[in-house]
Design an enzyme around this catalytic site. Structure first.
Site, PDB file in Angstrom:
ATOM      1  N   THR A  44       0.835  -1.195   0.000  1.00  0.00           N
ATOM      2  CA  THR A  44       0.000   0.000   0.000  1.00  0.00           C
ATOM      3  C   THR A  44       0.865   1.239   0.000  1.00  0.00           C
ATOM      4  O   THR A  44       2.010   1.212   0.457  1.00  0.00           O
ATOM      5  CB  THR A  44      -0.884   0.075   1.260  1.00  0.00           C
ATOM      6  N   ASP A  45       0.320   2.333  -0.508  1.00  0.00           N
ATOM      7  CA  ASP A  45       0.946   3.612  -0.218  1.00  0.00           C
ATOM      8  C   ASP A  45       0.790   3.839   1.286  1.00  0.00           C
ATOM      9  O   ASP A  45      -0.097   3.263   1.926  1.00  0.00           O
ATOM     10  CB  ASP A  45       0.272   4.739  -1.013  1.00  0.00           C
ATOM     11  N   TRP A  46       1.638   4.658   1.856  1.00  0.00           N
ATOM     12  CA  TRP A  46       1.689   4.789   3.321  1.00  0.00           C
ATOM     13  C   TRP A  46       0.371   5.338   3.864  1.00  0.00           C
ATOM     14  O   TRP A  46      -0.038   6.453   3.549  1.00  0.00           O
ATOM     15  CB  TRP A  46       2.864   5.676   3.705  1.00  0.00           C
TER      16      TRP A  46
END
Length: 820
Positions: free
Chosen positions: A228-230
């Site tokens: 995932t993106d953060w």
């Protein structure tokens, strides 16, 4: 599975623990089974590994690393081999810093010039972006670590990026927004893909099985890891089912427990978890080998020289009236502009690199051979007007033969998390340009920014060198271009429109509330301007040289196009030859021309070379929404070779026998798309393209706020406290901006104003959990004291649970309860 034996020895809790981070940048380890943690670091154009307090916003300084030109700059080189070389240097530095996964390159399309992260992305064209990305990935992964292509997919605005719903038709999705990812996966063999924050047609991307399973895994045969993106995880279990192995950063075990509970309740099979663990283990073990086999030291000067080489090939000469460039040695030069004193060489946000060296324009003037008679700042980089600065600059300009004027966009204008508010450069710079032109018409502008800008001042300069964001060695690279030590060979990887109102997404960018509608369909960038006959300032693929090139003798067959290029000037140089293809049939709407190949050729003065550009599986295809696959239309195709989309030098034609399937569209229902004038499409026509009704694009002001709502929506909250908080944040942003604290003001907008409530649990490393977010929402929705009690109670529970976990952290039990 590759690691079935190890997985069979793991408890369910251990397997789930691997599915999210140990901290902000590291994955979890399982020491008793010899499974190490791995380190992920930002790195589209340089390694950003933070030794201490970690953050995802670029606040804290990172370990020094080579700051290469950004992707928007590298794209102008049109040189895949150069991109691969740069990737090798990046990979070597990653190994030296013990980084397993380098979070880059970014390959989202430049749908609008105002998108805040355009400086991190290659192009408005998916073929060019994909080929350059594939080269860079090969270079990075040559050293055994992993690249991470991002952000998958249709993440084309920064405002409300963590919750916006992107509405796009399937054909446009495939042809424009996924093709670069397809090339990166199939040709670049990337080991890691980062999912985007946003939703795609109603589903968050990392939960979207159509995107993640049907396309990425099944069609493209991707076997790597999805991260995932953060803070970009919405429903962790749904993400796992879609094939999202790794959630970052840590949630202190909260989402791991959700996975275990889902298995225990029978919601998902444990096999789903095992498959994800197997893919993650492969990434862990294969990248860890790199640190045993590679040298741990780098030659900083050699890497700096490579950064300079990339910059030199990527800088674009846009105007050279009266051959004002290259500068003659006897010319007296006035150097003016704040960016000459303090270079603008990279973007802002998670990609900020702490450079090993940083070349300075003023310090290196003598070495460059430029006969400088002095320097004046001319303007304040953040837009504050000063007649005194202009007057002093004009006084110096009067004494010079030529003015080198360093202008551009400042660091807080182009930043992650925020879109630009206009396409213009600051007004104080424009005033300076006009004033200088009055006293000395021989002005050469050096422009530094990461995206397209309007240039109503273009007639006030004789020369224009676009440096983009050219990295730590950019200052010297620029000097070598303007003095003629290097012949410029960069070509624009994006179109420069005359004005923002001319852009195809003008009426639908950005999405402000629930969704953003991609009504222009496939007509983004040059596909729109060229097809709809809209005049532009500089076309896609454009760039000047200090020499000239002639094209001749085109030959087309079923596999390739061949032609000759001759350097007809007096100096050696490089030329980018571009292959465009246009279908002569009107049965299916298409852009007039589309880039389908390119090559960069070095030629000595007077030299001729025969150039071949092969056709590939993407040359003639289109995506058919009826058959749900790629098809080829039976038709005659124009084969065009040009120096830009607007300068076609050679033409040929070829008949292609296609797949002969039913046409997907009714022409009378889609007039804007068949004409290419798709900048102002009606709801009814866009729905005809989508094949279904548009979802509601406005917030429902009457419902309670939930996990995926933001502080921005608190203006409609029932709770007085929430409305006050909204006004306070708006005031704080405005106040900080006015007093010059613009970085802090931007941070408020990015990390508070547009953050969905779930993000406070996903991004705080366990300080806040979802039950505490429930309490926050109770407050927001009008029950202050009830909500406050809930928050405090859940915080107390969380602290107690964390202390208990710390006491038993090294005690792992098997299914029978026995200590392992």
């Amino acid at each position: 599975m590759k690691y079935k034996e190890i997985i069979n020895k793991m408890t369910r809790e251990e397997k789930a623990s691997l599915m999210s981070g140990k901290d902000f940048w590291q994955t979890m380890d399982v020491e008793r089974l010899g499974i190490p943690n791995i380190f992920l670091a930002d790195g589209p154009h340089g390694i950003r590994k933070q030794a201490e307090a970690a953050d995802h916003l670029g606040l804290n300084e990172s370990i020094p690393a080579t700051c290469f030109p950004t992707a928007a700059t590298v794209a102008n080189s049109w040189n895949t081999e150069l991109g691969e070389q740069m990737g090798e240097y990046l990979g070597k530095e990653a190994v030296a810093q013990k980084v397993n996964v380098l979070l880059g390159p970014g390959i989202n399309m430049k749908r609008s010039p105002l998108a805040g992260r355009n400086f991190e992305y290659f192009s408005e064209d998916p073929y060019l972006a994909g080929k350059l990305a594939a080269g860079m990935i090969k270079g990075i992964q040559f050293h055994g670590i992993s690249a991470c292509v991002k952000h998958f997919a249709v993440n084309n605005q920064e405002e409300r990026r963590m919750s916006i719903d992107t509405i796009v038709d399937e054909r446009t999705l495939r042809e424009i927004y996924l093709t670069a990812f397809e090339i990166a996966v199939k040709e670049g063999k990337t080991k890691t893909v980062m999912s985007a924050y946003n939703m795609l047609n109603g589903e968050y991307t990392n939960e979207n099985t159509h995107l993640m399973k049907e396309i990425l895994r099944n069609e493209w045969d991707y076997e790597g890891v999805v991260v995932t993106d953060w803070g970009g995880s919405n429903d962790r279990v749904a993400g796992l089912v879609a094939g999202n192995e790794l959630e970052m950063p840590t949630t202190a075990g909260e989402t791991n427990r959700e996975i275990v509970s889902a298995i225990e309740s029978g919601k998902i099979s444990e096999e789903v978890l095992d498959e994800c663990v197997d893919r993650l283990l492969d990434l862990v073990f294969t990248t860890e080998k790199a640190f045993k086999e590679e040298s741990k030291t780098i030659d900083k000067k050699e890497h700096h020289q490579m950064a300079q080489k990339v910059a030199e090939e990527s800088i674009v000469l846009l105007k050279n009236e009266e051959n004002i460039l290259p500068l003659q040695e006897d010319k007296k030069v006035a150097v003016i502009g704040d960016f000459a004193k303090e270079a603008r060489y990279q973007g802002a946000g998670s990609s900020i690199v702490n450079p090993t060296f940083l070349d300075n324009t003023l310090d290196s003037l003598k070495e460059s051979g430029i006969n400088s008679i002095g320097f004046e700042q001319g303007f304040d980089r953040y837009g504050k007007k000063s007649k005194k600065k202009i007057d002093k600059a004009c006084a110096l300009a009067k004494e010079a033969d030529v003015v080198l004027l360093y202008i551009g966009l400042d660091e807080v204008t182009e930043a992650e998390g925020l879109d630009r508010q206009s396409m213009g450069i600051p007004e104080n710079q424009i005033e300076l340009i006009h004033a200088l032109h009055e006293v000395n018409p021989n002005v050469v502008a050096i422009l530094s920014c990461g995206a397209a800008v309007e240039m109503p001042w273009i007639n006030k300069v004789k020369g224009l060198v676009h440096a983009y964001l050219s990295g730590q060695a950019g200052a010297k690279a620029i000097q070598r271009i303007v003095t003629g030590q290097v012949n410029p060979s960069g070509k624009l990887a994006e179109t420069y429109p005359l004005r923002y109102e001319d852009t195809p997404a003008y009426h639908h960018f950005p999405g402000k509330e629930v969704s953003v509608e991609y009504r222009e369909g496939p007509f983004i960038g040059y596909r729109y301007y060229d097809t709809a006959n809209v005049n532009v300032l500089f076309p896609f693929g454009y760039g000047l040289s200090y020499t000239t090139f002639a094209y001749s003798d085109i030959q087309v067959n079923k596999d390739e196009v061949q032609f000759n290029i001759t350097n007809t000037g007096e100096v050696s140089g490089m030329e980018v030859a571009q292959l465009y293809v246009g279908c002569q049939s009107e049965a299916i709407f298409r852009p007039k021309k589309e880039l389908k190949g390119f090559t960069k050729v070095f030629l000595n003065a007077g030299e001729t070379k025969t150039v071949t550009i092969p056709f590939d599986d993407k040359t003639f295809r289109y995506f058919n929404v009826i058959t749900n696959r790629w098809e080829i239309e039976t038709a005659n195709y124009n084969i065009m070779i040009g120096t830009s989309i607007a300068d076609i030098r050679l033409e040929g034609a070829i008949f292609i026998e296609g797949t002969n399937v039913p046409y997907p569209y009714r022409k009378e229902k889609l007039p804007s798309y068949y004409s290419g004038k798709a900048n102002k499409v009606s709801v009814e026509e866009f729905e005809a393209l989508l094949g279904h009704k548009l979802p509601e694009s406005k917030w429902d002001r009457t419902r309670p706020l939930g996990y995926n709502d933001t502080i921005a929506q608190c203006r409609y909250a029932k709770g007085l406290f929430a409305r006050f908080a909204f006004k306070l944040i708006k005031f704080s942003h405005s106040f900080l901006w006015k007093i010059g604290k613009r970085d802090t003001a931007n941070l408020i907008m990015m990390s508070v104003y547009h953050m969905p409530f779930r993000g406070y649990a996903r991004m705080t490393g366990g300080i806040i959990n979802m039950p505490m977010v429930d309490g926050m929402l109770i407050i927001v929705n009008g029950n202050f004291f009830k909500g406050l009690r809930h928050v405090l109670r859940e915080r107390k529970k969380l602290v107690k649970a964390q202390k208990k976990a710390e006491g038993t952290i090294n005690t792992v039990k098997d299914d029978k309860g026995e200590v392992l």
